[in-house]
Design an enzyme around this catalytic site. Structure first.
Site, short mmCIF file in Angstrom:
data_model
loop_
_atom_site.label_atom_id
_atom_site.label_comp_id
_atom_site.label_asym_id
_atom_site.label_seq_id
_atom_site.Cartn_x
_atom_site.Cartn_y
_atom_site.Cartn_z
N GLY A 16 0.84 -1.21 0.00
CA GLY A 16 0.00 0.00 0.00
C GLY A 16 0.87 1.25 0.00
O GLY A 16 1.87 1.30 0.70
N ARG A 77 1.08 -5.20 -5.23
CA ARG A 77 1.37 -6.41 -4.46
C ARG A 77 1.53 -7.52 -5.49
O ARG A 77 0.56 -7.91 -6.13
CB ARG A 77 0.22 -6.70 -3.49
N ASP A 108 5.57 -4.66 6.15
CA ASP A 108 6.18 -5.94 6.55
C ASP A 108 6.11 -7.00 5.45
O ASP A 108 7.04 -7.79 5.30
CB ASP A 108 5.59 -6.44 7.87
N THR A 131 4.51 2.70 5.48
CA THR A 131 3.14 2.20 5.67
C THR A 131 2.40 3.13 6.60
O THR A 131 2.96 3.60 7.59
CB THR A 131 3.11 0.77 6.25
N ASP A 133 0.12 2.24 8.49
CA ASP A 133 -0.39 1.48 9.63
C ASP A 133 0.50 1.51 10.87
O ASP A 133 0.04 1.19 11.96
CB ASP A 133 -0.63 0.02 9.24
N ASP A 135 2.72 -0.56 11.80
CA ASP A 135 2.62 -1.87 12.45
C ASP A 135 3.91 -2.68 12.35
O ASP A 135 3.88 -3.89 12.21
CB ASP A 135 1.45 -2.67 11.85
N ARG A 177 -5.89 -2.84 8.98
CA ARG A 177 -6.40 -4.21 8.87
C ARG A 177 -5.94 -5.05 10.05
O ARG A 177 -6.69 -5.82 10.61
CB ARG A 177 -5.92 -4.82 7.55
#
Ligand code: F6P
Length: 328
Positions: A16, A77, A108, A131, A133, A135, A177
């Site tokens: 993303g 992706r 990741d 990212t 996120d 994360d 997500r």
């Protein structure tokens, strides 16, 4: 053993997109050229590697992009890169251009690809965490998170105005997500009453009784911020559940979606992207290979790619306590 001097590198963005990826590309290209390297842009992440869609970049190729969201190299992706055959073709393509090292800007999943590839082939990889996120363990910040969360905050502030005008409950779904960082930061900074994230179990019984209690004392504004990956299944599912339990509750849902991924990167994201991009080249010069670059306590931090892919951020109990205490 002395590590081979790297003189030709490829740079790609994968997974993303996130605001600040362009600033990172710019830093990689310009620092590489400063050190006499040749830098190649690989289009659409690993897909471009498999397809051989690779082009030489000059200093001017990255002019006028630091302020732009998205990524000039585009992203994807790639399913082909997941296969051994796909990676063999990708390697052949890199060799054709003489590329000896890679900078991968992504999350990741992208690092997982880099780790597998660098184990199979003699191509050292350096990861930059791009990212929204946030994360990935091993860094306090990821490129794009600050911009995304500020986009969410701006939107939620607007929702608060209309929620206040109608005395309504709003459920706002933000991205994430597998990670609740956008929800947590945007929820705390907009004064949300409840924040629901994938990392923590929510007691729906407690949630309903808290909403009933607030309804009883006519609390004016009620905002629930929910991460898309939260176990209930996002804002729509949660709204159905609340409506069932409290039929007279006036409520609306707003899903912020991909606006969180776009837009001009914040100053913060531009700066960390520039620092990380610069250090990616330093890594090649120092022979520090197959790591991803993070920033911890304002210092550069290097995590081996195989460790970066295993870890996840943990959200401490204290954060949830802050939400509860401040939202009374
Ligand atoms: O970039 C990460 C992320 O924003 C997740 O939070 C979200 O679930 C996902 O990307 C959506 O990605 P896409 O729209 O590319 O499928």
């Amino acid at each position: 053993m002395m590590k081979k001097k790297i003189t030709k590198i490829g740079v790609l963005t994968s997974g993303g997109d996130s605001p600040g990826m362009n600033a990172a590309i710019r830093a990689v290209v310009r620092t590489g050229i400063y050190h006499g390297m040749e830098v190649f842009g690989i289009m659409r992440g690993y897909s471009g590697m498999v397809e051989g869609d690779i082009q030489k970049m000059e200093s001017r190729s990255v002019a006028n992009i630091i302020q732009r969201g998205g990524t000039i190299l585009k992203t994807s992706r790639s399913n082909e890169f997941l296969t051994a055959e796909g990676r063999a073709i990708a390697y052949k393509n890199l060799k054709q251009f003489g590329i000896e090292g890679l900078v991968i800007i992504g999350g990741d999943g992208s690092f997982r690809g880099a780790q597998i590839f660098s184990n199979e082939y003699d191509i050292p990889c350096i990861g930059l965490p791009g990212t929204i996120d946030k994360d990935i363990a091993g860094t306090d910040f990821t490129i794009g998170f600050d911009t995304a969360v500020n986009t969410a905050v701006e939107a939620i502030d607007k929702i608060r105005d209309t929620a206040d005008a109608h005395d309504r409950l709003f459920i706002i779904e933000v991205m994430g997500r597998d990670a609740g960082y956008i929800a947590l930061h945007s929820g705390i900074s907009t004064g949300a009453e409840h924040i629901l994230i994938p990392e923590r179990k929510t007691s729906y019984i407690d949630l309903i009784s808290s909403l009933k209690e607030k309804q009883g004392r006519k609390k004016l504004v009620n905002l629930i911020v929910v991460a898309e990956g939260e176990e209930f299944g996002g804002a729509d599912e949660l709204a159905k559940h609340i409506k069932k339990q409290i039929p007279n509750q006036d409520l609306r849902v707003c899903i912020l979606g991909h606006i969180q991924r776009g837009g001009a990167p914040s100053c913060f994201d531009r700066v960390i992207a520039s620092r990380m991009g610069y250090h990616a080249i330093e890594c090649f010069i120092e022979g520090r290979h197959n790591v991803f670059i993070g920033i911890v306590n304002n210092k550069m931090n290097y995590t081996p790619l195989d460790e970066a892919v295993k870890k996840k951020q943990r959200i401490s109990e204290e954060w949830m306590k802050i939400v509860k205490i401040l939202a009374t």
